[in-house]
Design a protein around this motif. Structure first.
Motif, PDB file in Angstrom:
ATOM      1  N   LYS A 172       0.848  -1.191   0.000  1.00 42.33           N
ATOM      2  CA  LYS A 172       0.000   0.000   0.000  1.00 42.33           C
ATOM      3  C   LYS A 172       0.884   1.241   0.000  1.00 42.33           C
ATOM      4  N   SER A 173       0.779   2.011  -1.047  1.00 43.35           N
ATOM      5  CA  SER A 173       1.660   3.153  -1.220  1.00 43.35           C
ATOM      6  C   SER A 173       1.133   4.381  -0.488  1.00 43.35           C
ATOM      7  N   GLN A 174       2.026   5.312  -0.241  1.00 46.21           N
ATOM      8  CA  GLN A 174       1.625   6.605   0.318  1.00 46.21           C
ATOM      9  C   GLN A 174       1.038   7.460  -0.796  1.00 46.21           C
ATOM     10  N   THR A 175       0.011   8.217  -0.457  1.00 48.91           N
ATOM     11  CA  THR A 175      -0.704   9.002  -1.454  1.00 48.91           C
ATOM     12  C   THR A 175      -1.001  10.397  -0.917  1.00 48.91           C
ATOM     13  N   SER A 176      -0.882  11.383  -1.781  1.00 52.16           N
ATOM     14  CA  SER A 176      -1.318  12.744  -1.464  1.00 52.16           C
ATOM     15  C   SER A 176      -2.606  13.014  -2.232  1.00 52.16           C
ATOM     16  N   THR A 177      -3.650  13.318  -1.496  1.00 52.30           N
ATOM     17  CA  THR A 177      -4.973  13.499  -2.090  1.00 52.30           C
ATOM     18  C   THR A 177      -5.485  14.901  -1.818  1.00 52.30           C
ATOM     19  N   VAL A 178      -6.081  15.504  -2.837  1.00 50.67           N
ATOM     20  CA  VAL A 178      -6.835  16.748  -2.660  1.00 50.67           C
ATOM     21  C   VAL A 178      -8.292  16.448  -2.972  1.00 50.67           C
ATOM     22  N   LEU A 179      -9.153  16.728  -2.021  1.00 49.91           N
ATOM     23  CA  LEU A 179     -10.592  16.544  -2.202  1.00 49.91           C
ATOM     24  C   LEU A 179     -11.235  17.900  -2.456  1.00 49.91           C
ATOM     25  N   MET A 180     -11.795  18.074  -3.656  1.00 49.65           N
ATOM     26  CA  MET A 180     -12.459  19.325  -4.025  1.00 49.65           C
ATOM     27  C   MET A 180     -13.968  19.179  -3.810  1.00 49.65           C
ATOM     28  N   ILE A 181     -14.560  20.151  -3.133  1.00 47.64           N
ATOM     29  CA  ILE A 181     -16.000  20.112  -2.839  1.00 47.64           C
ATOM     30  C   ILE A 181     -16.664  21.361  -3.393  1.00 47.64           C
ATOM     31  N   ASP A 182     -17.650  21.156  -4.222  1.00 48.99           N
ATOM     32  CA  ASP A 182     -18.435  22.234  -4.809  1.00 48.99           C
ATOM     33  C   ASP A 182     -19.387  22.794  -3.744  1.00 48.99           C
ATOM     34  N   LYS A 262       5.885  16.246  -1.753  1.00 51.50           N
ATOM     35  CA  LYS A 262       7.018  15.498  -2.286  1.00 51.50           C
ATOM     36  C   LYS A 262       6.636  14.069  -2.660  1.00 51.50           C
ATOM     37  N   ASN A 263       5.473  13.630  -2.207  1.00 56.71           N
ATOM     38  CA  ASN A 263       5.029  12.277  -2.518  1.00 56.71           C
ATOM     39  C   ASN A 263       4.800  12.129  -4.020  1.00 56.71           C
ATOM     40  N   PRO A 264       5.339  11.105  -4.668  1.00 58.42           N
ATOM     41  CA  PRO A 264       5.140  10.951  -6.120  1.00 58.42           C
ATOM     42  C   PRO A 264       3.728  10.519  -6.507  1.00 58.42           C
ATOM     43  N   ASN A 265       2.981   9.909  -5.569  1.00 60.14           N
ATOM     44  CA  ASN A 265       1.618   9.462  -5.859  1.00 60.14           C
ATOM     45  C   ASN A 265       0.632  10.554  -5.452  1.00 60.14           C
ATOM     46  N   LYS A 266      -0.007  11.156  -6.455  1.00 59.21           N
ATOM     47  CA  LYS A 266      -0.910  12.277  -6.206  1.00 59.21           C
ATOM     48  C   LYS A 266      -2.212  12.066  -6.964  1.00 59.21           C
ATOM     49  N   GLN A 267      -3.299  12.583  -6.391  1.00 60.42           N
ATOM     50  CA  GLN A 267      -4.591  12.446  -7.047  1.00 60.42           C
ATOM     51  C   GLN A 267      -5.537  13.542  -6.577  1.00 60.42           C
ATOM     52  N   ILE A 268      -6.562  13.779  -7.397  1.00 56.72           N
ATOM     53  CA  ILE A 268      -7.595  14.768  -7.078  1.00 56.72           C
ATOM     54  C   ILE A 268      -8.949  14.084  -7.147  1.00 56.72           C
ATOM     55  N   PHE A 269      -9.747  14.237  -6.098  1.00 53.55           N
ATOM     56  CA  PHE A 269     -11.141  13.832  -6.089  1.00 53.55           C
ATOM     57  C   PHE A 269     -11.984  15.105  -6.157  1.00 53.55           C
ATOM     58  N   MET A 270     -12.936  15.155  -7.060  1.00 53.96           N
ATOM     59  CA  MET A 270     -13.776  16.350  -7.199  1.00 53.96           C
ATOM     60  C   MET A 270     -15.249  15.966  -7.085  1.00 53.96           C
ATOM     61  N   ILE A 271     -15.927  16.529  -6.086  1.00 56.54           N
ATOM     62  CA  ILE A 271     -17.360  16.306  -5.888  1.00 56.54           C
ATOM     63  C   ILE A 271     -18.107  17.542  -6.358  1.00 56.54           C
ATOM     64  N   THR A 272     -18.957  17.382  -7.335  1.00 59.07           N
ATOM     65  CA  THR A 272     -19.706  18.515  -7.869  1.00 59.07           C
ATOM     66  C   THR A 272     -21.054  18.031  -8.388  1.00 59.07           C
ATOM     67  N   LYS A 309      -0.125  15.544 -17.606  1.00 59.84           N
ATOM     68  CA  LYS A 309       1.320  15.648 -17.796  1.00 59.84           C
ATOM     69  C   LYS A 309       2.067  15.498 -16.473  1.00 59.84           C
ATOM     70  N   LEU A 310       1.447  15.984 -15.394  1.00 62.14           N
ATOM     71  CA  LEU A 310       2.051  15.893 -14.068  1.00 62.14           C
ATOM     72  C   LEU A 310       1.750  14.555 -13.396  1.00 62.14           C
ATOM     73  N   LYS A 311       1.051  13.667 -14.115  1.00 59.97           N
ATOM     74  CA  LYS A 311       0.652  12.349 -13.608  1.00 59.97           C
ATOM     75  C   LYS A 311      -0.225  12.470 -12.368  1.00 59.97           C
ATOM     76  N   VAL A 312      -1.173  13.406 -12.437  1.00 59.57           N
ATOM     77  CA  VAL A 312      -2.150  13.592 -11.363  1.00 59.57           C
ATOM     78  C   VAL A 312      -3.527  13.244 -11.922  1.00 59.57           C
ATOM     79  N   PRO A 313      -4.047  12.048 -11.632  1.00 61.58           N
ATOM     80  CA  PRO A 313      -5.378  11.688 -12.137  1.00 61.58           C
ATOM     81  C   PRO A 313      -6.479  12.427 -11.381  1.00 61.58           C
ATOM     82  N   ILE A 314      -7.527  12.778 -12.104  1.00 65.43           N
ATOM     83  CA  ILE A 314      -8.685  13.445 -11.509  1.00 65.43           C
ATOM     84  C   ILE A 314      -9.875  12.497 -11.594  1.00 65.43           C
ATOM     85  N   THR A 315     -10.468  12.226 -10.451  1.00 64.51           N
ATOM     86  CA  THR A 315     -11.679  11.414 -10.404  1.00 64.51           C
ATOM     87  C   THR A 315     -12.843  12.332 -10.072  1.00 64.51           C
TER      88      THR A 315
END
Length: 365
Positions: A172-182, A262-272, A309-315
């Motif tokens: 299980k890798s370390q992950t940096s997550t940003v949760l966007m809320i509308d 600095k974590n290489p595993n990054k992702q964005i969750f967007m709730i809208t 390009k930055l390898k940041v997937p958006i869900t």
């Protein structure tokens, strides 16, 4: 008059004190009232009047006094204002976590099918034959001994390399997550409360990460006409405002936050629940609520491409299932090579948690 009083059986309330039963209701109401204690207690009195939550031995006054004694609420002696404490804020997050994890058991939605077994920290129930380079710690001795007895008989014990079975683990890798809320006005339009499920998911996700994945990071960004970060402790008080939907501002802030991680595993969750309707150009707000504005959507698509390009997937978790928006969401998702879910309010948490949990498993050779 002596007799029997029958009430509806509730298996969830068995073994709980009257205070604990009322506390569960109180925690739920605080989410709906944005942390307003007075409004939550007013609702509880109305519910008590209709459903007899209390009895002659334990009344609502006793419950309020016990809330104060146990540190769930505090009263300003000068103004008389009652507020919840940090203990209650964490309690709301834990309640949301329990509620959403309970739903996870009932759904298969949001699965990643990208992870494979490898050297890691979570035991996988499946085994495989021994290969050169496997360590002693990976050997499943129970299965290996059984294989030896099947292959060579039980008269004289003999174990060979072909008998050895390896127990796999998932890393299980370390992950940096940003949760966007509308938090635009449409999140409470048409008599449907969409912000409360979004808040519950944010509180549950924050509690999960801080307790189970302490090395992970979770940042929460809310967006309306503008975007700004909020602290985990501020989530119960989150409210919808008279805003348009500036998705661009939210994405820009999320990307800016992740650049500093600095974590290489990054992702964005967007709730809208709606289309992007606002863009800030200099000091001026460019708004269009009557359709998909090319000027706004093109900027969103550009940011989606930059994230790729930055390898940041958006869900994207679209609460509303408006067919008019599906084409844009699909194009946005394809541009980013991310994922999109059209989730109902009651299954929003299940979608996000299944996606988050499975996304943490990475292939390790």
């Amino acid at each position: 008059m002596i007799g029997h009083h029958f009430t509806k059986f509730d298996p969830n309330q068995q073994g709980k004190t009257k205070f604990e039963q009322l506390l569960d209701v109180f925690m739920q109401l605080l989410t709906y009232t944005n942390g307003d204690v007075s409004e939550a207690l007013d609702w509880m009195n109305q519910l008590d009047k209709e459903y007899e939550l209390t009895n002659d031995e334990y009344g609502m006054g006793d419950f309020i006094e016990e809330l104060k004694e146990k540190g769930y609420i505090q009263e300003n002696q000068i103004s008389g204002e009652i507020k919840i404490t940090s203990k209650t804020e964490q309690g709301i997050r834990k309640k949301s976590l329990e509620e959403i994890f309970g739903k996870l058991k009932k759904t298969k939605s949001g699965d990643h099918h990208t992870f494979k077994p490898g050297g890691g920290d979570e035991i996988n129930p499946e085994t495989r034959p021994f290969q050169f380079g496997d360590t002693l710690e990976q050997i499943d001795f129970t299965t290996s001994i059984r294989n030896a007895q099947i292959n060579h008989g039980i008269e004289s014990f003999n174990m060979q390399e072909d008998d050895l079975a390896i127990r796999e683990t998932d890393f299980k890798s370390q992950t940096s997550t940003v949760l966007m809320i509308d938090i635009s006005h449409s999140m409470i339009l048409y008599g449907e409360d969409r912000i409360t499920p979004a808040k519950k998911v944010a509180m549950a996700l924050s509690e999960l990460i801080t307790t189970k994945y302490p090395k992970d990071t979770l940042d929460i960004v809310v967006f309306g006409n503008d975007a700004w970060p909020v602290e985990i402790k501020d989530l119960p008080y989150l409210q919808v405002g008279p805003y348009h939907t500036n998705t661009v501002a939210g994405l820009e802030m999320a990307m800016d936050i992740l650049r500093r991680r600095k974590n290489p595993n990054k992702q964005i969750f967007m709730i809208t629940d709606g289309k992007p309707t606002c863009l800030k150009i200099g000091k001026r707000y460019y708004k269009n609520s009557f359709g998909l504005d090319r000027r706004i959507t093109n900027r969103c698509l550009n940011l989606a491409a930059q994230c790729k390009k930055l390898k940041v997937p958006i869900t994207t978790f679209m609460i509303a299932t408006d067919p008019y928006l599906q084409r844009f969401v699909q194009e946005f998702t394809e541009t980013n090579s991310g994922k999109a879910f059209f989730a109902s309010l009651d299954r929003l948490g299940a979608f996000i948690f299944r996606d988050f949990e499975n996304g943490k498993r990475k292939t390790v050779y």
